[in-house]
Design an enzyme around this catalytic site. Structure first.
Site, PDB file in Angstrom:
ATOM      1  N   GLU A 189       0.829  -1.206   0.000  1.00 28.90           N
ATOM      2  CA  GLU A 189       0.000   0.000   0.000  1.00 28.90           C
ATOM      3  C   GLU A 189       0.864   1.258   0.000  1.00 28.90           C
ATOM      4  OE1 GLU A 189      -0.773  -2.713   1.606  1.00 28.90           O
ATOM      5  OE2 GLU A 189      -2.717  -3.150   0.672  1.00 28.90           O
ATOM      6  N   HIS A 197     -10.210  -5.617   9.155  1.00 30.15           N
ATOM      7  CA  HIS A 197     -10.805  -5.356   7.844  1.00 30.15           C
ATOM      8  C   HIS A 197     -12.180  -4.702   7.961  1.00 30.15           C
ATOM      9  CE1 HIS A 197      -7.918  -8.627   7.278  1.00 30.15           C
ATOM     10  NE2 HIS A 197      -7.800  -8.240   6.021  1.00 30.15           N
TER      11      HIS A 197
END
Lengths: 336, 425
Positions: free
Chosen positions: A68, A137
């Protein structure tokens, strides 16, 4: 701009509306590129990019490695040097890995270089709980990024807004962070065809009322509307404001409503403490609308814990329709 | 007790910053006063040591009364000077402390009250901000209103109920001030001017008395009205028309000052059957000239020093504008949204120092009895604009008044208003 009379609309899901916006942007503007993990052939973790790679090719719809920080760095650099990248994160939780690029680079570069360079990057974050994806998540981190000057942070709640705000974000010269609630991807709604933009700095009154103001963000807007519908059966008309933008916050729409109702309920999925509700409450208390308050301000936010995996506990960790109903009713009837 | 507000007769001490026996330098904050408009800090007028604090926190004291004494160095501290007891205000203090110190003995313990009772007194009535505001506006004491909310909290509806009960009683005012009346005729509707608010009508209301019910409308961006500025003059008028219609009055006497005068004229033009009489005080809209520098100066001012010269322009006698008054006005302008809305209104209504709206045609059309009141020393809008009025409009032009006749000479304006309304003087 909302769907005006005479504009042709089509029913599509929230995910399809985002894809439609990206398709329009890729077609109209050769500077636009999509980046993200598994957004090409796989179509994205939540199938938002879908078949765009087939229509626009792998040079415009770029699969990035599982980093990321790397992906965000490339997107920020590409934006600084002339492209209009849209970077998709698989889960908004992974923004934590890219914080250096988002907070220290994207948000700061324009300031650090005296305005010589801007960073027109758009980042899309699938966010929120409700999918059984557990603690790492399922978070709602929009207030984290909302705390950083230099970023714009929005939470579209309808397919129409999801498309209009993404196109507005691409027009914006500065970095725009879009938080998309995962449970909204399948939500259907009428969406105007072709290009239009939705302001990135305006809240909207989704339901008018005079008994209590409910300021909700993200998926909580839909829960608040559901609660307001039930309240109306008892003759209590709640006004539901869809915050839409976390930074900047549309002060006037909220204050105007509080001056009318005298009662404020803030509903958000993120952890309650130090959150959006605290900001809105303080904003109202600091303003002239204070003199119109007829009850203490109430916040409903997420529990002070990581999102649990157990489905019942997961539900219990974030405000539900019944919670909103109880709080709004107590406020509106003078019992708070 | 200094006069920090033009229509202030008494002030409430909110907080002492200095205690008995403490030394202060000139300019040090001495105490805070609460007025309807703002909390104001009062500074030490000179150097010295504070003694004989006669008015404690929460006490309401008439203007000009001593609240404490400053002794300069070497000066012998004696008994409190004779006759130094401050004239207490007529109202019970409704401040947070809610206690009145009636003795003049400096630093004396309160008579020991049972602990529970004392706590209750100090906490004051539990009330929501809305309830406090409504009570303040209706001149009701919170301690007289039963609270029906959680833990006895007084809510907005409790105050509205108390107001309704007071109205029902309709007991004649035992001490009729000014013109008493049966309150049976049409009410007055007052519209204030640019950069002002509903409270500016205080002196006129006092002088006019209770002969008619009075409603005050506030312009957007002013007082407690919305902070959303109107796009232009016609949007302003539509907004005010909605406010007027919400009052649901079949008939009214309409009064407007300056920009409020222009608005009143426009409203009278579109609601002619409901306006029994129209009184315009130094109205805008009758000519292009206006002192743009003064508007700009007041809008921009961030310090009392830069605000004072412009405020002095509003009146014929600049000595009426005290330093404390300037500071109170400045404090009242601390709301950023208010300043922003007013700036945007000035940009559209008074662009380039010009009145961008013309109501001369409306003045030619209105048929109800109409009166224009103006001071010939108006430094903001030229009084000669009144001369364009048609013959049936009464002109009352005062030699020694400026832009604020209703504040500079409330009695004279009240007399004229009474004549318009049809009340005996």
């Amino acid at each position: 701009m909302n769907a005006a009379a005479g504009v042709r609309t089509r029913e599509m899901s929230y995910a399809e509306a985002i894809r439609d916006a990206m398709d329009i942007a890729l077609t109209e503007d050769e500077r636009v590129v999509l980046m993200g993990e598994d957004i090409g052939v796989y179509g994205g973790a939540f199938q938002v990019t879908g078949d765009l790679v087939e229509r626009h090719g792998p040079d415009r719809v770029i699969d990035t490695p599982i980093s990321e920080l790397g992906g965000a760095g490339v997107a920020v650099g590409a934006a600084m040097t002339g492209l209009r990248p849209i970077l998709e994160f698989q889960f908004s939780d992974f923004a934590t890995l890219a914080m250096e690029q988002i907070v220290n680079q994207a948000a700061k570069v324009r300031y650090m270089l005296g305005g010589a360079v801007s960073v027109p990057v758009v980042m899309r974050f699938p966010a929120g709980s409700g999918t059984g994806a557990a603690a790492q998540h399922s978070q709602s981190l929009e207030a984290w990024l909302g705390h950083v000057p230099g970023l714009k942070v929005v939470q579209p709640t309808t397919p129409e807004d999801a498309k209009g705000m993404l196109l507005a974000a691409l027009d914006d010269p500065d970095p725009v962070m879009i938080f998309e609630h995962k449970l909204l991807y399948k939500l259907k709604g009428q969406v105007p065809e072709g290009r239009y933009t939705t302001p990135l700095d305006k809240a909207v009154v989704r339901r008018a009322g005079d008994a209590v103001t409910v300021v909700a963000s993200g998926i909580m807007v839909h829960k608040a509307l559901e609660a307001a519908g039930q309240l109306a059966e008892d003759g209590i008309e709640a006004e539901v404001i869809d915050l839409r933008s976390v930074r900047p916050i549309d002060r006037e729409t909220i204050l105007e409503s509080v001056r009318k109702t005298g009662r404020l309920l803030c509903v958000y999925e993120a952890v309650k403490t130090l959150g959006i509700g605290a900001e809105i409450s303080a904003m109202v208390a600091e303003s002239d609308a204070f003199d119109f308050l007829d009850a203490p301000i109430v916040r409903l936010g997420g529990a002070e814990c990581p999102i649990p995996y157990n489905p019942d506990l997961e539900k219990a960790a974030v405000p539900q329709i019944a919670d909103i109903l109880d709080a709004a009713r107590a406020l509106a009837t003078g019992r708070r | 007790m200094p006069k920090v507000d033009m229509d202030m007769a008494e002030g409430t001490i909110a907080k002492w910053h200095v205690s008995e026996g403490e030394k202060v330098a000139r300019g040090d904050p001495l105490f805070d006063i609460e007025t309807d408009k703002a909390a104001m800090e009062v500074e030490a007028p000179g150097e010295g040591t504070l003694h004989h604090v006669l008015a404690g926190e929460g006490d309401t004291v008439a203007i000009g009364s001593a609240v404490a004494f400053l002794y300069s160095e070497g000066e012998e501290v004696g008994d409190p000077p004779a006759g130094a007891k401050p004239a207490m205000g007529s109202e019970e203090p409704t401040g947070r402390r809610g206690e009145t110190r009636s003795d003049t003995q400096p630093v004396q313990e309160e008579p020991a009250a049972p602990p529970d009772e004392k706590r209750k007194i100090e906490a004051g009535p539990r009330a929501t901000p809305l309830a406090r505001r409504l009570a303040r506006e209706a001149d009701l004491r919170l301690s007289d209103i039963p609270g029906t909310g959680p833990r006895g909290r007084i809510q907005g509806e409790d105050v509205r109920e108390a107001v309704r009960a007071t109205d029902m009683r309709a007991s004649p005012d035992p001490e009729p001030k000014g013109r008493a009346g049966a309150q049976t005729g049409p009410p007055l509707v007052l519209i204030h001017g640019f950069l002002s608010d509903a409270q500016s009508w205080g002196p006129l209301e006092k002088a006019f008395g209770s002969g008619r019910p009075i409603h005050k409308l506030e312009l957007p961006g002013h007082g407690r009205a919305t902070r959303k500025p109107p796009a232009d003059f016609s949007a302003l008028v539509s907004h005010m028309r909605r406010g007027l219609d919400e009052l649901n009055l079949e008939a009214m006497h309409l009064v407007g000052h300056s920009l409020g005068g222009a608005v009143a004229l426009a409203l009278a033009d579109t609601r002619p059957r409901r306006v029994a009489s129209l009184t315009l005080i130094a109205p805008a809209g009758l000519g292009p000239q206006i002192d743009g520098a003064a508007l700009d100066g007041m809008l921009r001012a961030t310090r009392a020093e830069s605000l004072a010269p412009w405020l002095k322009r509003l009146v014929a006698d600049p000595d009426r504008i005290s330093w404390n008054y300037v500071q109170a006005v400045l404090a009242g302008r601390s709301d950023e949204d208010l300043r922003d809305a007013q700036r945007r209104m000035a940009e559209t209504l008074f662009a380039d120092g010009t009145q961008c709206f013309d109501l001369q045609a409306a003045l030619g059309r209105v048929e109800m009895p109409t009166r224009i009141i103006w001071g010939r020393r108006d430094g903001i809008i030229p009084w000669s604009h009144a001369l364009s009025a048609p013959g049936r409009v009464s002109l009352n032009l005062f030699d020694d008044l400026g832009h604020m006749p209703q504040i500079e000479a409330p009695e004279a304006v009240a007399d004229l208003l009474a004549a318009s309304v049809g009340l005996a003087p």
